[in-house]
Design a protein around this motif. Structure first.
Motif, PDB file in Angstrom:
ATOM      1  N   MET A  94      20.298 -37.959 -62.717  1.00 39.50           N
ATOM      2  CA  MET A  94      20.469 -37.969 -61.261  1.00 39.50           C
ATOM      3  C   MET A  94      21.856 -37.469 -60.871  1.00 39.50           C
ATOM      4  N   ALA A  95      22.869 -37.910 -61.620  1.00 38.00           N
ATOM      5  CA  ALA A  95      24.237 -37.459 -61.339  1.00 38.00           C
ATOM      6  C   ALA A  95      24.363 -35.944 -61.523  1.00 38.00           C
ATOM      7  N   MET A  96      23.675 -35.396 -62.523  1.00 41.51           N
ATOM      8  CA  MET A  96      23.749 -33.955 -62.769  1.00 41.51           C
ATOM      9  C   MET A  96      23.002 -33.160 -61.694  1.00 41.51           C
ATOM     10  N   ILE A  97      21.941 -33.748 -61.134  1.00 42.74           N
ATOM     11  CA  ILE A  97      21.255 -33.101 -60.018  1.00 42.74           C
ATOM     12  C   ILE A  97      22.179 -33.026 -58.806  1.00 42.74           C
ATOM     13  N   ILE A  98      22.897 -34.113 -58.546  1.00 43.06           N
ATOM     14  CA  ILE A  98      23.869 -34.116 -57.445  1.00 43.06           C
ATOM     15  C   ILE A  98      24.981 -33.101 -57.717  1.00 43.06           C
ATOM     16  N   PHE A  99      25.446 -33.072 -58.950  1.00 40.37           N
ATOM     17  CA  PHE A  99      26.488 -32.118 -59.346  1.00 40.37           C
ATOM     18  C   PHE A  99      26.006 -30.687 -59.135  1.00 40.37           C
ATOM     19  N   GLU A 100      24.762 -30.423 -59.531  1.00 44.20           N
ATOM     20  CA  GLU A 100      24.166 -29.094 -59.322  1.00 44.20           C
ATOM     21  C   GLU A 100      24.142 -28.745 -57.842  1.00 44.20           C
ATOM     22  N   PHE A 101      23.742 -29.706 -57.010  1.00 40.15           N
ATOM     23  CA  PHE A 101      23.670 -29.482 -55.564  1.00 40.15           C
ATOM     24  C   PHE A 101      25.047 -29.122 -54.999  1.00 40.15           C
ATOM     25  N   VAL A 102      26.079 -29.851 -55.407  1.00 40.34           N
ATOM     26  CA  VAL A 102      27.443 -29.596 -54.914  1.00 40.34           C
ATOM     27  C   VAL A 102      27.915 -28.207 -55.326  1.00 40.34           C
ATOM     28  N   ILE A 103      27.703 -27.853 -56.591  1.00 43.86           N
ATOM     29  CA  ILE A 103      28.133 -26.544 -57.080  1.00 43.86           C
ATOM     30  C   ILE A 103      27.413 -25.418 -56.342  1.00 43.86           C
ATOM     31  N   LEU A 104      26.107 -25.584 -56.091  1.00 45.74           N
ATOM     32  CA  LEU A 104      25.360 -24.566 -55.352  1.00 45.74           C
ATOM     33  C   LEU A 104      25.878 -24.427 -53.930  1.00 45.74           C
ATOM     34  N   ARG A 105      26.218 -25.559 -53.288  1.00 49.80           N
ATOM     35  CA  ARG A 105      26.762 -25.502 -51.921  1.00 49.80           C
ATOM     36  C   ARG A 105      28.079 -24.732 -51.908  1.00 49.80           C
ATOM     37  N   VAL A 106      28.922 -25.000 -52.886  1.00 47.69           N
ATOM     38  CA  VAL A 106      30.214 -24.307 -52.965  1.00 47.69           C
ATOM     39  C   VAL A 106      29.993 -22.820 -53.222  1.00 47.69           C
ATOM     40  N   ALA A 107      29.074 -22.500 -54.138  1.00 51.07           N
ATOM     41  CA  ALA A 107      28.795 -21.095 -54.456  1.00 51.07           C
ATOM     42  C   ALA A 107      28.248 -20.355 -53.246  1.00 51.07           C
ATOM     43  N   MET A 108      27.414 -21.005 -52.448  1.00 54.60           N
ATOM     44  CA  MET A 108      26.861 -20.373 -51.246  1.00 54.60           C
ATOM     45  C   MET A 108      27.940 -20.174 -50.178  1.00 54.60           C
ATOM     46  N   ALA A 109      28.939 -21.050 -50.154  1.00 54.05           N
ATOM     47  CA  ALA A 109      29.989 -20.967 -49.135  1.00 54.05           C
ATOM     48  C   ALA A 109      31.043 -19.918 -49.452  1.00 54.05           C
ATOM     49  N   THR A 110      31.141 -19.508 -50.708  1.00 55.50           N
ATOM     50  CA  THR A 110      32.146 -18.507 -51.064  1.00 55.50           C
ATOM     51  C   THR A 110      31.752 -17.143 -50.512  1.00 55.50           C
ATOM     52  N   PRO A 111      32.742 -16.345 -50.056  1.00 55.64           N
ATOM     53  CA  PRO A 111      32.421 -15.013 -49.520  1.00 55.64           C
ATOM     54  C   PRO A 111      31.893 -14.080 -50.611  1.00 55.64           C
ATOM     55  N   THR A 112      30.946 -13.237 -50.240  1.00 60.09           N
ATOM     56  CA  THR A 112      30.332 -12.311 -51.186  1.00 60.09           C
ATOM     57  C   THR A 112      31.071 -10.975 -51.156  1.00 60.09           C
ATOM     58  N   ASP A 113      31.510 -10.518 -52.308  1.00 58.17           N
ATOM     59  CA  ASP A 113      32.229  -9.246 -52.396  1.00 58.17           C
ATOM     60  C   ASP A 113      31.263  -8.084 -52.207  1.00 58.17           C
ATOM     61  N   THR A 114      31.784  -6.962 -51.756  1.00 56.10           N
ATOM     62  CA  THR A 114      30.952  -5.778 -51.482  1.00 56.10           C
ATOM     63  C   THR A 114      30.304  -5.212 -52.741  1.00 56.10           C
ATOM     64  N   ILE A 115      30.890  -5.471 -53.917  1.00 54.75           N
ATOM     65  CA  ILE A 115      30.320  -4.925 -55.159  1.00 54.75           C
ATOM     66  C   ILE A 115      29.341  -5.900 -55.817  1.00 54.75           C
ATOM     67  N   SER A 116      29.088  -7.044 -55.172  1.00 54.74           N
ATOM     68  CA  SER A 116      28.189  -8.035 -55.765  1.00 54.74           C
ATOM     69  C   SER A 116      26.777  -7.457 -55.901  1.00 54.74           C
TER      70      SER A 116
END
Length: 248
Positions: A93-115
């Motif tokens: 359960m803790a790892m599912i929460i950890f996964e959720f937090v990491i995904l939220r952070v990854a989605m919030a980061t700006p996407t570079d033009t070469i992505s």
């Protein structure tokens, strides 16, 4: 006891770490991939569920990891008992929460033009995964409690015999709740209720078949673990976990 002995793992401890690692990896992968639907096969004739007609069996990609979590859950139950599987459940359960937090952070980061993956595509996939993860926190807890409770109830009922019965029986009793809750939370408002029920039934039927098919794999894993641990150690662990009599 020497100081170095604190850093030497016993075979039961090593086995527990490996089982926990496999279980949690499969669990996290199931959450990350569950937003993809695929057609398992076309139906020979259409069926109607809650007034909606379906001509194919639709599954979520998350079911691919299901057999792995199923096998490991029952092995941990068998050798490490309620406390052993309960600890892995909490860590999962803790790892599912950890996964959720990491995904939220990854989605919030700006996407570079070469992505190579544009922001919209990334957010569409992992945004859906976020809802699935949230639903899984509830469903996973309910499903695991039901699975563990049924497993040990069946083991007591059969006096430690018939591994196949407690392994499959506990899964049949818990997986419908788990599947329905996850799909309901993740896709309510995006899919019709009839579609959610249909996909739940399709996934549950798949899990039912898989639970039966992989029973030999559970026995094979049980045999391999006995060899690794040694017969006396394995028997003592099963007895301590509440296993009692030998498996048949």
């Amino acid at each position: 006891m020497t100081r170095d002995s604190f850093y030497v793992l016993t075979r039961p401890q090593k086995l527990y770490v490996v089982c926990a690692a496999v279980f949690i990896t499969a669990l996290v992968l199931a959450e990350a991939t569950a937003s993809k639907f695929f057609t398992l096969f076309e139906l020979p004739f259409p069926i109607t569920i809650l007034g909606e007609e379906f001509d194919r069996v639709i599954m979520t990609a998350g079911v691919i990891a299901f057999p792995i979590t199923f096998i490991v859950t029952d092995l941990l139950n068998e050798y490490y008992g309620r406390r052993g599987i309960a600890f892995v459940t909490v860590v999962g359960m803790a790892m599912i929460i950890f996964e959720f937090v990491i995904l939220r952070v990854a989605m919030a980061t700006p996407t570079d033009t070469i992505s190579p993956v544009p922001a919209d595509a990334f957010n569409t996939v992992f945004g859906a995964s976020g809802r699935i993860i949230f639903g899984s926190l509830v469903a996973y807890l309910i499903g695991q409690i039901a699975d563990i409770t049924l497993f040990h109830w069946l083991r007591g009922l059969t006096k430690g015999r018939h591994l196949w019965l407690r392994a499959t029986g506990s899964t049949f009793g818990s997986q419908f709740l788990d599947t329905f809750i996850v799909l309901m939370v993740a896709f309510a408002g995006q899919l019709a209720f009839s579609a959610i029920v249909a996909i739940t039934l399709f996934n549950y039927a798949y899990k039912f078949v898989i639970a039966v098919v992989i029973t030999p794999a559970i026995y094979a894993a049980h045999y391999a673990m006995d060899l690794y641990l040694g017969h006396e150690t394995a028997e003592a662990m099963i007895e301590g976990a509440g296993g009692g009599e030998a498996m048949v």
